[in-house]
Motif scaffolding. Sequence first.
Motif, mmCIF file in Angstrom:
data_model
loop_
_atom_site.group_PDB
_atom_site.id
_atom_site.type_symbol
_atom_site.label_atom_id
_atom_site.label_comp_id
_atom_site.label_asym_id
_atom_site.label_seq_id
_atom_site.Cartn_x
_atom_site.Cartn_y
_atom_site.Cartn_z
ATOM 1 N N ASN A 100 105.538 -111.480 4.173
ATOM 2 C CA ASN A 100 104.287 -110.832 3.786
ATOM 3 C C ASN A 100 103.718 -111.523 2.552
ATOM 4 O O ASN A 100 104.028 -111.175 1.431
ATOM 5 C CB ASN A 100 104.539 -109.344 3.503
ATOM 6 C CG ASN A 100 105.089 -108.651 4.726
ATOM 7 O OD1 ASN A 100 104.649 -108.900 5.842
ATOM 8 N ND2 ASN A 100 106.064 -107.782 4.526
ATOM 9 N N HIS A 101 102.887 -112.503 2.771
ATOM 10 C CA HIS A 101 102.419 -113.370 1.690
ATOM 11 C C HIS A 101 100.911 -113.497 1.821
ATOM 12 O O HIS A 101 100.400 -113.851 2.873
ATOM 13 C CB HIS A 101 103.098 -114.740 1.847
ATOM 14 C CG HIS A 101 102.849 -115.667 0.707
ATOM 15 N ND1 HIS A 101 101.804 -116.547 0.685
ATOM 16 C CD2 HIS A 101 103.524 -115.856 -0.446
ATOM 17 C CE1 HIS A 101 101.844 -117.250 -0.431
ATOM 18 N NE2 HIS A 101 102.872 -116.848 -1.124
ATOM 19 N N HIS A 113 103.611 -111.942 -2.914
ATOM 20 C CA HIS A 113 104.538 -111.493 -1.884
ATOM 21 C C HIS A 113 104.470 -109.970 -1.866
ATOM 22 O O HIS A 113 104.620 -109.328 -2.909
ATOM 23 C CB HIS A 113 105.961 -111.964 -2.193
ATOM 24 C CG HIS A 113 106.093 -113.455 -2.303
ATOM 25 N ND1 HIS A 113 105.904 -114.298 -1.247
ATOM 26 C CD2 HIS A 113 106.381 -114.246 -3.364
ATOM 27 C CE1 HIS A 113 106.075 -115.542 -1.627
ATOM 28 N NE2 HIS A 113 106.358 -115.544 -2.916
ATOM 29 N N ARG A 114 104.278 -109.395 -0.690
ATOM 30 C CA ARG A 114 104.069 -107.950 -0.591
ATOM 31 C C ARG A 114 105.282 -107.285 0.063
ATOM 32 O O ARG A 114 105.796 -107.771 1.072
ATOM 33 C CB ARG A 114 102.812 -107.687 0.230
ATOM 34 C CG ARG A 114 102.433 -106.215 0.343
ATOM 35 C CD ARG A 114 101.055 -106.073 0.933
ATOM 36 N NE ARG A 114 100.929 -106.820 2.188
ATOM 37 C CZ ARG A 114 99.764 -107.069 2.767
ATOM 38 N NH1 ARG A 114 98.627 -106.682 2.216
ATOM 39 N NH2 ARG A 114 99.725 -107.736 3.916
ATOM 40 N N GLY A 143 101.991 -109.932 -13.250
ATOM 41 C CA GLY A 143 102.182 -110.356 -11.864
ATOM 42 C C GLY A 143 102.917 -109.353 -11.002
ATOM 43 O O GLY A 143 103.388 -109.709 -9.917
ATOM 44 N N ILE A 144 103.027 -108.099 -11.472
ATOM 45 C CA ILE A 144 103.680 -107.054 -10.678
ATOM 46 C C ILE A 144 102.662 -105.945 -10.449
ATOM 47 O O ILE A 144 102.193 -105.315 -11.411
ATOM 48 C CB ILE A 144 104.927 -106.489 -11.388
ATOM 49 C CG1 ILE A 144 105.893 -107.621 -11.754
ATOM 50 C CG2 ILE A 144 105.623 -105.446 -10.515
ATOM 51 C CD1 ILE A 144 107.028 -107.197 -12.669
ATOM 52 N N LEU A 145 102.311 -105.707 -9.195
ATOM 53 C CA LEU A 145 101.323 -104.690 -8.841
ATOM 54 C C LEU A 145 101.958 -103.640 -7.937
ATOM 55 O O LEU A 145 102.709 -103.968 -7.025
ATOM 56 C CB LEU A 145 100.127 -105.316 -8.118
ATOM 57 C CG LEU A 145 99.414 -106.489 -8.794
ATOM 58 C CD1 LEU A 145 98.281 -106.993 -7.896
ATOM 59 C CD2 LEU A 145 98.881 -106.092 -10.164
ATOM 60 N N SER A 204 103.566 -105.602 -4.929
ATOM 61 C CA SER A 204 103.078 -106.970 -4.762
ATOM 62 C C SER A 204 103.536 -107.811 -5.948
ATOM 63 O O SER A 204 103.326 -107.424 -7.106
ATOM 64 C CB SER A 204 101.553 -106.989 -4.667
ATOM 65 O OG SER A 204 101.119 -106.178 -3.584
ATOM 66 N N ILE A 205 104.157 -108.951 -5.657
ATOM 67 C CA ILE A 205 104.742 -109.798 -6.687
ATOM 68 C C ILE A 205 104.061 -111.160 -6.679
ATOM 69 O O ILE A 205 103.992 -111.837 -5.650
ATOM 70 C CB ILE A 205 106.261 -109.996 -6.448
ATOM 71 C CG1 ILE A 205 106.958 -108.659 -6.195
ATOM 72 C CG2 ILE A 205 106.883 -110.732 -7.630
ATOM 73 C CD1 ILE A 205 106.857 -107.683 -7.338
#
Length: 320
Positions: free
Chosen positions: A9-10, A27-28, A63-65, A84-85
């Motif tokens: 998952n990108h 990346h999710r 960068g971390i969501l 999401s990373i």
Amino acid sequence: MAPTKTWENHYPVAIYREGRLKVKSYHRHKISQEHEGFTVENYLKNILQYSGRKIQKLTRRKGILLNGKTVYLQKKLNAEDTLSILDLEDTNYGVQPEKGAIEVLYEDDFLLVLNKPAHQLVHPTGQTTRGTMANYLAYYLKQRNVVSAIRPVHRLDRETSGCVIFAKDSRSQFILEQQLKERTLKRTYWALVKGIVHPPSGTIDAPIGPHPSLANRRAINEHGEQSITHYQTLRSFPEISLLKLNLDTGRTHQIRLHLAHLGYPIIGDRMYGVRSPWINRQALHAYDVSFRHLKENHEIAVHAPLPTDFAQAINFCDKP
């Protein structure tokens, strides 16, 4: 706990910064029921197997969501949340790419195993910045339009030949280093030593620390780090033994020093062993490595054939 699927998952996210369009890739990860209640930090460390250093880097770059919004590390996750990373892509190789021969024994999406020849450094050190495996590997990747920092997971002395593992990204490096600590990543060596080893198999448990007077050497030292080497005699010749060795630890010069301490120094080893007319370097070869596949978790075993000089030394030992 096994890692979840990580790289399928990108997706890219377009953002504007300083008047220019930039694209960030993420990346999710969909949070499953079994991971509900984990903090973001625990999920990153224990499920995605991110190192603390990488988490710090992601935090600094926001960068971390969580569900599309920035989140603090102690936030607890709910089932069906989307984490999401940010993809922290490498921007250089860390060494100068240089054309040279490398022998790839194994390669997948996460790592390579190379066969190191004797007399070559794994990576630049001191004043040696060219001609190393790392330089040649950087060129190999550049020719394939892959930009990736060169990450050796372990190292071999200049004169030792055989298997060396290189990770293709920081996450793979972290997982392989964890396998090293947990001893699911195993390394087997062959060595020719002076003497008929008695008993023919056993374990050397002797701590290793700095040498009291020589900076480039190590020494058995009761205040040093625990160091454990297992050995088994494969063949005995007149006054020479061929040993198979496995490591529980990976200290600098461990095998060479342990065998000398036991009274059976490696032939050709000019630092801890004895010189030999049969081989012009230490008769030590990293014969194989085994590890768990980073995605599918089955065992991978990779073997490095004996180099010509080592095979010839065995033949000389076998002559009457």
